[in-house]
Design an enzyme around this catalytic site. Structure first.
Site, mmCIF file in Angstrom:
data_model
loop_
_atom_site.group_PDB
_atom_site.id
_atom_site.type_symbol
_atom_site.label_atom_id
_atom_site.label_comp_id
_atom_site.label_asym_id
_atom_site.label_seq_id
_atom_site.Cartn_x
_atom_site.Cartn_y
_atom_site.Cartn_z
ATOM 1 C CB THR A 3 -0.910 0.065 1.236
ATOM 2 O OG1 THR A 3 -0.118 0.408 2.395
ATOM 3 C CG2 THR A 3 -1.634 -1.235 1.474
ATOM 4 C CG ASP A 4 1.781 5.679 -1.623
ATOM 5 O OD1 ASP A 4 2.677 5.821 -0.766
ATOM 6 O OD2 ASP A 4 1.745 6.357 -2.661
ATOM 7 C CD1 TRP A 5 1.803 8.540 4.909
ATOM 8 C CD2 TRP A 5 3.381 6.971 5.101
ATOM 9 N NE1 TRP A 5 2.344 8.663 6.149
ATOM 10 C CE2 TRP A 5 3.323 7.700 6.303
ATOM 11 C CE3 TRP A 5 4.292 5.927 5.007
ATOM 12 C CZ2 TRP A 5 4.145 7.422 7.394
ATOM 13 C CZ3 TRP A 5 5.115 5.651 6.088
ATOM 14 C CH2 TRP A 5 5.036 6.394 7.260
ATOM 15 C CG ASP A 6 -2.740 6.198 7.034
ATOM 16 O OD1 ASP A 6 -2.994 5.041 7.430
ATOM 17 O OD2 ASP A 6 -3.233 7.210 7.565
ATOM 18 C CG ASN A 7 -2.963 3.518 -0.149
ATOM 19 O OD1 ASN A 7 -2.617 4.686 -0.093
ATOM 20 N ND2 ASN A 7 -2.921 2.813 -1.252
#
Length: 363
Positions: free
Chosen positions: A236-240
């Site tokens: 996931t990207d940051w805090d998806n």
């Protein structure tokens, strides 16, 4: 790959639930009884190893794309991986497992740059899906190397998919993308690098038809894992996962968000402090089948085996430990790339060329 998956599955089978969920975090803790050291997955290398001391820094990706030179991009990828492996070896000797010290890099960015309001266009290879595909494939080849058993470093295709088409360029907003648009423009570069064996894929922040990519089963299951038979690790990207609760508001709480993220095929989670507790509770309450956690951990550990992280850190090639950071050879390549990347942005009299007496003109 299959032999690594078998070894990884056998290792995962010896872990309890808390240990397995811990391995799905980008700051994965050690499991000392199984010989697993702590590992921070986050590292950047779009145009050189970033944030970890001295390195050869090439022109930005958009500049390298202006060379239109596939072989040059492969050489750049190889230099980055060579320096990355040398840095990693030195850091392992010192017992340093902190952020920016691993062998997994968030590059290349194979989004298409078609809206200048999107602020990450300089990270890409431009607006053309064919050029982006070719340069992305060669960069991945250079980074990962051609050893049949081990990777020099693991590349990451990001941000899957259509992330650059959000409304007004805003990170987590809607991307107005039909399947035809996706298939014609935005998916081909990802398909090419997936079939090249790119070690990891990072998911975009955006939603398509109201569904965040993190939970988009058509993209993750039908296309990536299904039609393209991608065997690598999804990140996931940051805090998806967290964004689905506090920003996009498509999930009621972190337990549901964690369960649905794993069900959709996500393996590794960037940040989301509450994911760890949410995933454990989801399994214990029957919302998430533990076998899906097992599969994610097996994919994560398989990549670590391919990187040689359980063996001598000098793998896959002895010369990597002797590589010189910013060597003369690397500087010369950097100079060549910079020269090839030069583009005429303003015609201040250079054009038209004076062809009087000229026999040939190369542009």
């Amino acid at each position: 790959m299959s032999k690594y998956r078998e070894k990884a599955a056998a290792l995962a089978a010896q872990m309890n639930l808390e240990e397995k969920v811990g391995q799905t975090l980008y700051t994965a803790p050690a499991v000392e009884r199984l010989g697993i050291v702590s590992y921070n997955w986050w590292n950047e290398a779009l145009h050189g190893v970033a944030r970890a001391g001295t390195a050869t820094v090439f022109p930005q990706a958009i500049g390298m794309a202006a060379t239109f030179d596939e072989e040059l991009l492969k050489q750049v990828g190889d230099v980055i991986a060579t320096e990355a492996r040398a840095k990693y070896n030195a850091q392992q000797k010192a017992g340093d497992h902190d952020i920016y010290k691993g062998l997994t890099f968030w590059a290349p960015n194979v989004n298409l740059f078609r809206d200048p309001r999107w602020g990450r266009g300089h990270e890409t290879y431009g607006e053309d899906p064919f050029l982006t595909s070719r340069l992305g494939v060669r960069f991945v080849e250079g980074m990962q190397g051609d050893d049949p058993d081990y990777l020099q470093a693991a590349a990451c295709a990001k941000h899957f998919a259509g992330y650059s088409e959000t409304q007004g360029g805003r990170d987590a907003s809607e991307a107005d993308l039909s399947h035809r648009k996706l298939e014609s423009w935005f998916l081909p570069p990802f398909e090419r690098v997936a079939k090249e064996g790119c070690g990891t894929f990072m998911l975009g922040y955006e939603s398509i038809e109201g569904v965040p990519v993190t939970f988009n089963k058509w993209l993750l299951s039908d296309k990536l894992r299904g039609a393209w038979n991608y065997q690598g690790t999804l990140i996931t990207d940051w805090d998806n996962v967290g964004r689905s609760v506090w920003e996009q508001k498509v999930k009621p709480d972190y337990v549901q968000a964690a369960a649905d993220a794993v069900k959709s095929g996500n393996d590794l989670v960037m940040t989301t402090p509450k994911f760890y507790e949410g995933a454990i509770e989801a399994v214990k309450t029957g919302l998430l089948d533990e076998s899906l956690i097992d599969a994610a951990v097996a994919r994560i550990l398989a990549l670590k085996f391919r990187l040689g992280l359980f063996e001598d850190p000098r793998l896959p090639d002895q010369k990597r430990i002797d590589a010189v950071i910013g060597s003369e050879e690397h500087q010369q390549l950097n100079l060549e790339v910079a020269r090839e990347a030069v583009a005429l942005l303003k015609n201040d009299g250079s054009l038209p060329f004076n062809v009087a007496g000229a026999k040939r003109i190369a542009v």
